[in-house]
Every structure is written in structure tokens, then in C-alpha cells.
Enzyme design. Structure first.
Site, PDB file in Angstrom:
ATOM      1  N   HIS A 180      -4.789  -5.621  -1.129  1.00 34.80           N
ATOM      2  CA  HIS A 180      -5.692  -5.326  -0.025  1.00 34.80           C
ATOM      3  C   HIS A 180      -6.823  -6.339   0.141  1.00 34.80           C
ATOM      4  O   HIS A 180      -7.816  -6.062   0.793  1.00 34.80           O
ATOM      5  CB  HIS A 180      -6.303  -3.941  -0.218  1.00 34.80           C
ATOM      6  CG  HIS A 180      -5.338  -2.814  -0.031  1.00 34.80           C
ATOM      7  ND1 HIS A 180      -4.476  -2.410  -1.028  1.00 34.80           N
ATOM      8  CD2 HIS A 180      -5.099  -2.004   1.024  1.00 34.80           C
ATOM      9  CE1 HIS A 180      -3.749  -1.392  -0.595  1.00 34.80           C
ATOM     10  NE2 HIS A 180      -4.103  -1.128   0.641  1.00 34.80           N
ATOM     11  N   SER A 182       0.836  -1.190   0.000  1.00 33.46           N
ATOM     12  CA  SER A 182       0.000   0.000   0.000  1.00 33.46           C
ATOM     13  C   SER A 182       0.877   1.249   0.000  1.00 33.46           C
ATOM     14  O   SER A 182       1.673   1.449  -0.906  1.00 33.46           O
ATOM     15  CB  SER A 182      -0.966  -0.054   1.195  1.00 33.46           C
ATOM     16  OG  SER A 182      -1.986   0.913   1.075  1.00 33.46           O
ATOM     17  N   GLU A 187      -2.317  -2.647  -7.903  1.00 31.32           N
ATOM     18  CA  GLU A 187      -3.517  -2.907  -7.100  1.00 31.32           C
ATOM     19  C   GLU A 187      -3.846  -1.636  -6.348  1.00 31.32           C
ATOM     20  O   GLU A 187      -3.056  -0.696  -6.312  1.00 31.32           O
ATOM     21  CB  GLU A 187      -3.300  -4.082  -6.143  1.00 31.32           C
ATOM     22  CG  GLU A 187      -2.233  -3.865  -5.074  1.00 31.32           C
ATOM     23  CD  GLU A 187      -2.768  -3.261  -3.776  1.00 31.32           C
ATOM     24  OE1 GLU A 187      -3.964  -3.415  -3.474  1.00 31.32           O
ATOM     25  OE2 GLU A 187      -1.969  -2.625  -3.075  1.00 31.32           O
TER      26      GLU A 187
END
Length: 308
Positions: free
Chosen positions: A278, A116, A213
Site C-alpha cells: 500500500h 490487499s 504487508e
């Protein structure tokens, strides 16, 4: 594009650091992650501000200089064998330029594990220090704490990387068929787009196998970020693309329409739903290593182990 320096694998008894380079984390989650690492035979130590919170900006674990100091200290400490991010969130951009990159380059390489927002740090370690990293679960995150397969694949990657040379999640499909070779890079789409134009940012993905992502980004914002990368020429020459999870980004068919529209014209293999990021289960994906993507078979095969 060539592969980066692969850090050494971990061994039982190694001391490792857990830091919060971005958002704050609940103390009980941090304690849970540390307990799991102890169960692996490691000796984890939390950074001084791993459970901290900024005095006024509560989306940050601590002020920028303190978060940077925690990472700097852990990376440059010869007794620390790996650095784990406690969570993502937001904040790595604010402190990445506060790090002493000369000292980081002089220190022995070690695994950096996170995902992330940690994409910013992984990109910086790749470009500024030439070190490969692992795009994997945060040790105080929900998926790491609750999902045994997620933990086990990360553990094997760290301790026995030769056993995870081929990544082949069951759910993958080819958005664009074909095979490609390149060096893995990437991570969180929003963070890659926001890195454009910043000091010492990667100039582009040419020759790479790009991992993408994101979370909680509606389709139009995914469109916007991909269009920004396209307009900047950042995707010119990319060898192939591996798409992970798009949790809470809206109905996946709508997300897929955007991905196909923006990436399908590049003329390179694209595989979707590869299971990293995630989602409720998260593969650990090596960054900075040479690999072969087979979109039809849904496999990513590393030329060698992710760690030395």
C-alpha cells in the site's frame, strides 16, 4: 511446498478484463486505469459491475453474486488473457465460495493481478486451482495511476517476465539475516489472519517465503494478527519472510518493534521495507513461484520468470 502453474505472459493485442471483486471504484479512476492498459497495447474490458455499488452496503461494488459472476465470466472466457482487480477494499471473502471452482480449474490459467483484499482470491486460486498470481497494484488505484515506476515494473512482469527475475528495492534491510529458499505466498496480513478456519484455506506457510504487508492497522492490531497466525501454527516451518509497506499503521519504529518481537523468534530470514503493498510505490510480487531470499543483500530472486 512446490511452485504453482504459471500462466502465460501477455502480448500486445490481448483482451483483458478489469473487475471489482471487493469495494466500489470511482468511474473516472476506472477510466484512467483502462486508458493506461490501452496504452500498453491491450484491449481492456470492464466487468459489468466494475463501476457498480451495492444498493445498501456501500462498501461493496455490487452484491456478492454479481461480483462473483464478473470474476467467473472473465476467468472462464477463453478470449480473456488476464484478470485485473480495479481495487481492493473489502468483499472478496463474501463471494469467494460462490465461485464454480470446477469450472475455474477446467479453464486455462491466466494472470490474476491485485493486492490487499484480493489476497483472499489469490490464496483461493493457489489452493483450489493451483495457479500462480501477481500481488501487484490495482489498475484503478492511486499508485498505479500516478507512479510510473510502479506501472513499468508491472508491465515488464506481464510482457517480459524474464527481465524481472531479481527483485531488489533500494530501501530494504535485514530484520533477521540469512538466506532461504521456498515458494512465495501471502499478501495482506489482516486477510491471511481472517482466512484461518475457513473452507479450503491454506493449512500453513511451511516451506514458503511469506509476503506480508498491510494498511491502516495500528501496531497492536498487527500484533494481534501475527499472534493469531503463530498460535494457530500457521507459521510453523515457514522458510523466510518478506515484509512490504505498512502505510498509515503508525510510526514505523513502533511497527518494527512488533514485527521483530513476533517474527524474530522464528529463526528464519526476515527482510523489511521491500516496497510492495500500500505504499507510494508498489513492486509487483509473484505468488506461487520458487525463489531465493537473501535478507542481507535485500534480494528476492525467482528460479524462473513469473509467467510462462
Amino acid at each position: 511446498m512446490t511452485g504453482l502453474t504459471r500462466p502465460p505472459r501477455l502480448r500486445p493485442g490481448d483482451r483483458v478484463a478489469v473487475i471489482a471483486p471487493s469495494g466500489p471504484i470511482a468511474p473516472e479512476r476506472l477510466d484512467g486505469g483502462l486508458d493506461i492498459l490501452r496504452g500498453w497495447g491491450l484491449d481492456p474490458v470492464a466487468g459489468p459491475h466494475a463501476a457498480g455499488r451495492h444498493a445498501t452496503l456501500h462498501h461493496l461494488a455490487a452484491d456478492d453474486s454479481r461480483r462473483a459472476a464478473d470474476l467467473q465470466r472473465a476467468w472462464c472466457d477463453p478470449e480473456i488473457a488476464a484478470v485485473f482487480a480495479a481495487r481492493g477494499g473489502y468483499g472478496a471473502q463474501r463471494m469467494v465460495d460462490l465461485l464454480d471452482w470446477d469450472a475455474i480449474r477446467a479453464a486455462a490459467p491466466k494472470p490474476l493481478i491485485g493486492f490487499s483484499d484480493v489476497t483472499v482470491l489469490q490464496e483461493a486460486f493457489a489452493v483450489r486451482a493451483g495457479v500462480a498470481s501477481l500481488y501487484g497494484p490495482a489498475v484503478a488505484g492511486e499508485v498505479f495511476l500516478k507512479d510510473e515506476p510502479t506501472r513499468e515494473q508491472l508491465r515488464r512482469t506481464l510482457f517480459a517476465p524474464e527481465t524481472v527475475r531479481t527483485l531488489a528495492p533500494e530501501s530494504t534491510t535485514a530484520l533477521v539475516p540469512g538466506r532461504a529458499r521456498g515458494v512465495t505466498l501471502g499478501g495482506c496480513l489482516a486477510m491471511l489472519a481472517s482466512e484461518l478456519g475457513t473452507p479450503q484455506a491454506r493449512p500453513g506457510a511451511a516451506g514458503g517465503l511469506l509476503l506480508l504487508e498491510d494498511v491502516a492497522e495500528p501496531p497492536y492490531r498487527i500484533d494481534r494478527a501475527l499472534t493469531q497466525l503463530l498460535r494457530a501454527g500457521w507459521l510453523d516451518g515457514v522458510a523466510g519472510i518478506v515484509l512490504g509497506s505498512w502505510a498509515r499503521c503508525g510510526p514505523y519504529p513502533k511497527v518494527r518493534e512488533v514485527l521483530a518481537d513476533r517474527l524474530g523468534g522464528l529463526g528464519v530470514p526476515v527482510v523489511e521495507e521491500f516496497g510492495f503493498g500500500h505504499g507510494d510505490r508498489a513492486l509487483t510480487m509473484p505468488l506461487g513461484v520458487a525463489a531465493t531470499l537473501d535478507a542481507d543483500a535485500g534480494t528476492l530472486t525467482l528460479d524462473g520468470p513469473a509467467l510462462s
